[in-house]
Design a protein around this motif. Structure first.
Motif, PDB file in Angstrom:
ATOM      1  N   GLU A   1       0.831  -1.209   0.000  1.00 16.00           N
ATOM      2  CA  GLU A   1       0.000   0.000   0.000  1.00 16.00           C
ATOM      3  C   GLU A   1       0.866   1.259   0.000  1.00 16.00           C
ATOM      4  N   ALA A   2       1.996   1.213   0.684  1.00 19.72           N
ATOM      5  CA  ALA A   2       2.918   2.348   0.665  1.00 19.72           C
ATOM      6  C   ALA A   2       3.483   2.551  -0.735  1.00 19.72           C
ATOM      7  N   ALA A   3       3.766   1.440  -1.427  1.00 19.63           N
ATOM      8  CA  ALA A   3       4.329   1.511  -2.777  1.00 19.63           C
ATOM      9  C   ALA A   3       3.399   2.237  -3.737  1.00 19.63           C
ATOM     10  N   GLU A   4       2.110   2.069  -3.541  1.00 18.90           N
ATOM     11  CA  GLU A   4       1.130   2.703  -4.436  1.00 18.90           C
ATOM     12  C   GLU A   4       1.215   4.228  -4.386  1.00 18.90           C
ATOM     13  N   HIS A   5       1.671   4.771  -3.273  1.00 18.09           N
ATOM     14  CA  HIS A   5       1.781   6.234  -3.135  1.00 18.09           C
ATOM     15  C   HIS A   5       2.844   6.808  -4.069  1.00 18.09           C
ATOM     16  N   PHE A   6       3.834   6.004  -4.418  1.00 17.29           N
ATOM     17  CA  PHE A   6       4.992   6.512  -5.146  1.00 17.29           C
ATOM     18  C   PHE A   6       5.137   5.934  -6.551  1.00 17.29           C
ATOM     19  N   GLN A   7       4.295   5.010  -6.908  1.00 16.61           N
ATOM     20  CA  GLN A   7       4.355   4.408  -8.239  1.00 16.61           C
ATOM     21  C   GLN A   7       4.027   5.434  -9.313  1.00 16.61           C
ATOM     22  N   PRO A   8       4.778   5.520 -10.417  1.00 10.61           N
ATOM     23  CA  PRO A   8       5.912   4.689 -10.805  1.00 10.61           C
ATOM     24  C   PRO A   8       7.266   5.339 -10.553  1.00 10.61           C
ATOM     25  N   TYR A   9       7.295   6.408  -9.746  1.00  9.15           N
ATOM     26  CA  TYR A   9       8.523   7.187  -9.605  1.00  9.15           C
ATOM     27  C   TYR A   9       9.587   6.500  -8.757  1.00  9.15           C
ATOM     28  N   ILE A  10       9.159   5.751  -7.764  1.00  6.99           N
ATOM     29  CA  ILE A  10      10.093   5.043  -6.888  1.00  6.99           C
ATOM     30  C   ILE A  10       9.762   3.563  -6.936  1.00  6.99           C
ATOM     31  N   LYS A  11      10.789   2.724  -7.092  1.00  5.78           N
ATOM     32  CA  LYS A  11      10.601   1.292  -7.275  1.00  5.78           C
ATOM     33  C   LYS A  11      10.617   0.550  -5.936  1.00  5.78           C
ATOM     34  N   PHE A  12       9.613  -0.292  -5.733  1.00  2.91           N
ATOM     35  CA  PHE A  12       9.510  -1.123  -4.539  1.00  2.91           C
ATOM     36  C   PHE A  12       9.676  -2.591  -4.937  1.00  2.91           C
TER      37      PHE A  12
END
Length: 252
Positions: free
Chosen positions: A184-195
């Motif tokens: 869920e945290a990854a969704e905040h930054f997709q696609p700029y930061i890769k998880f």
């Protein structure tokens, strides 16, 4: 705009792009795929797609230069829509004057901006308004927000990623509540930061990861920062990334 005129503009535009940049895109086929969004059709259009790519523009004036600029933006969207026709992505335009009420509802305030609606998120596209760039951006957005690493070969590929921020966590399984918070945290930054994540003990050992731990890598840094106080909530992960990220802009 009449379809014939847009088709001619598209042929000219794409020929120029191929000559100058070598783009490997098909010729625009003349079919209208980009629609005008209004309060009346908004809910219907939104339900139809997983992603909605929205160009928020000022009213088209009678000035020929302004018209040409608008036509070029329109043909880019039409071409991207054609290339991604079989993906669940809609392409729409919103006239700032005609649909002022809708624009206010959506929180749009900068004419000439391109927004992507994904679920309850609004992401502002801040790259070059070019077909190849936009296609890549949208394809990244429809991927899962977290990439799973499960082999030594994939670890090597992960380690070769050096030019942008990346995070990787080790979790028991996809059903872990801590993995779900990470996702869920990854969704905040997709696609700029890769998880990235792994459920494999061998991969975790190679990357020196403990259970429920997340490591944060800055660009061109071999040694990561272990995010403290594991296990984490979604909010804690988002806060940490925001505090440590550099020179990246996105809209949540």
């Amino acid at each position: 705009m009449k379809r014939t005129h847009l088709f001619i503009v598209g042929i000219y535009f794409l020929s120029s792009c191929r000559a100058e940049e070598g783009l490997n895109f098909p010729t625009y086929d003349g079919k209208d795929r980009v629609v005008s969004l209004s309060e009346k059709n908004f809910k219907q259009v939104l339900k139809k797609y997983d992603l909605l790519c929205l160009y928020y523009h000022e009213p088209v004036s009678s000035d020929k230069v302004t018209q040409k600029q608008f036509q070029l933006k329109e043909i880019v969207l039409e071409l991207v829509a054609q290339v991604l026709e079989h993906k669940a992505i809609g392409f729409v335009m919103v006239d700032a004057k005609k649909e002022a009420k809708l624009a206010k509802k959506l929180g749009f305030d900068e004419e000439g901006s391109l927004y992507i609606l994904k679920g309850d998120r609004t992401i502002e596209f801040d790259g070059e308004f070019a077909a190849d760039v936009l296609v890549e951006f949208l394809l990244d957005l429809i991927e899962d927000p977290v990439e799973i690493i499960s082999s030594k070969l994939e670890v090597q590929a992960f380690e070769r990623i050096e030019d942008y921020i990346k995070l990787i966590g080790f979790f028991k399984s996809e059903d872990s509540e801590y993995y779900k918070a990470f996702e869920e945290a990854a969704e905040h930054f997709q696609p700029y930061i890769k998880f990235f994540a792994t459920f494999d003990k061998g991969v975790a050992k190679k990357l020196s990861l403990k259970m429920n731990e997340v490591d944060f890598y800055e660009p061109f840094m071999d040694e990561p920062i272990a995010i403290p106080n594991k296990p984490y909530t979604e909010e804690e992960l988002v806060e940490f990334v925001k505090e440590h990220q550099r020179s990246r802009n996105w809209t949540q």
